[in-house]
Design an enzyme around this catalytic site. Sequence first.
Site, PDB file in Angstrom:
ATOM      1  N   HIS A 149       0.192  -6.298   2.610  1.00  0.00           N
ATOM      2  CA  HIS A 149      -0.063  -5.052   1.863  1.00  0.00           C
ATOM      3  C   HIS A 149      -1.303  -5.155   0.969  1.00  0.00           C
ATOM      4  CE1 HIS A 149       1.511  -1.154   0.601  1.00  0.00           C
ATOM      5  NE2 HIS A 149       1.348  -1.465  -0.671  1.00  0.00           N
ATOM      6  N   ASP A 165       3.543  -6.582   6.175  1.00  0.00           N
ATOM      7  CA  ASP A 165       3.605  -5.901   4.878  1.00  0.00           C
ATOM      8  C   ASP A 165       5.052  -5.937   4.375  1.00  0.00           C
ATOM      9  OD1 ASP A 165       3.773  -3.910   2.874  1.00  0.00           O
ATOM     10  OD2 ASP A 165       2.108  -2.802   3.748  1.00  0.00           O
ATOM     11  N   SER A 173      -1.394   2.816   0.021  1.00  0.00           N
ATOM     12  CA  SER A 173      -0.022   2.785  -0.473  1.00  0.00           C
ATOM     13  C   SER A 173       0.307   4.086  -1.224  1.00  0.00           C
ATOM     14  CB  SER A 173       0.183   1.525  -1.315  1.00  0.00           C
ATOM     15  OG  SER A 173       1.554   1.297  -1.509  1.00  0.00           O
TER      16      SER A 173
END
Length: 281
Positions: free
Chosen positions: A257, A224, A148
């Site tokens: 995620h 996600d 991320s």
Amino acid sequence: MMLELVSKTQSFDGSQCQYRHRSDVLDCEMRFSVFLPSQAEGEQRFPVLYWLSGLTCTDENFSQKAGAQRMAAELGIVLVIPDTSPRGEEVADDEGYDLGQGAGFYVNATQAPWKPHYQMYDYLVEELPALVEANFPVSDRRAISGHSMGGHGALTIALKNPGRYTSVSAFSPICNPMACPWGEKALASYLGEDKTLWEEYDATVLLSRASERLPMLISQGEEDAFLEEQLKPNALQAAARAAGYPLKLEFHAGYDHSYYFIATFIEQHLRFHADYLLHVD
Ligand SMILES: N[C@@H](CCC(=O)N[C@@H](CSC=O)C(=O)NCC(=O)O)C(=O)O
């Protein structure tokens, strides 16, 4: 520079350690984690994978949740896991989880109140590797990966430093921070409003200008929640196609995620890096 051992825990015959040190670049005390495979107790020097974590993380999320130690031990790779920002009561912060402590975005800030401590790019490219290479049995073969915000950090640092890393990978990276809410907020705060300066920390822009063709693997979960608004892997893929850059971007149905996704595919990423870290031409 002094390193103080905070904790040492055996894992897959190796050692998962946490260290504390004074950072001159960040002007504060920092912690980072290191996994040393059991082989690293001899004379041999081992390659290193730097892992950069995402928003709200410390150096402990990856070491506790990803389950990377088993493969790192088997492959003979040292893992170095820094924190995600400078820390401390004297360090500027923000109420939001996406700015300030835990959200350094791996840039060198130029703006008040961030500039005095938020120099994460220099910390990761210069100070931390020098510290690691002086204190641990590691070679100068380095790879970099992250998740991320940390995926953004890994991609931008690799793209900005040709010849420094053998390979780069990322899970669910922020691929085009100039064009997403997380990135716009962070880059405006740390760098100011001149968007030409933001380009220096945008993987999509940097890849379109890259001189080096680095092995690059990206894994992205299709479930996600941040995919469309924040991550934008399709922008990076379009830049890679236009530049003829060999990006391996893999979408995985059903994954979100979280670190459950990372734990599922970390073996693939470690084997990918091992192909380049361990095979010297
Ligand atoms: N708190 C926020 C989102 C926080 C979050 O999801 N952080 C991710 C990284 S997101 C991008 O950088 C993370 O890795 N969290 C730590 C963990 O151990 O899972 C929200 O709730 O929206």
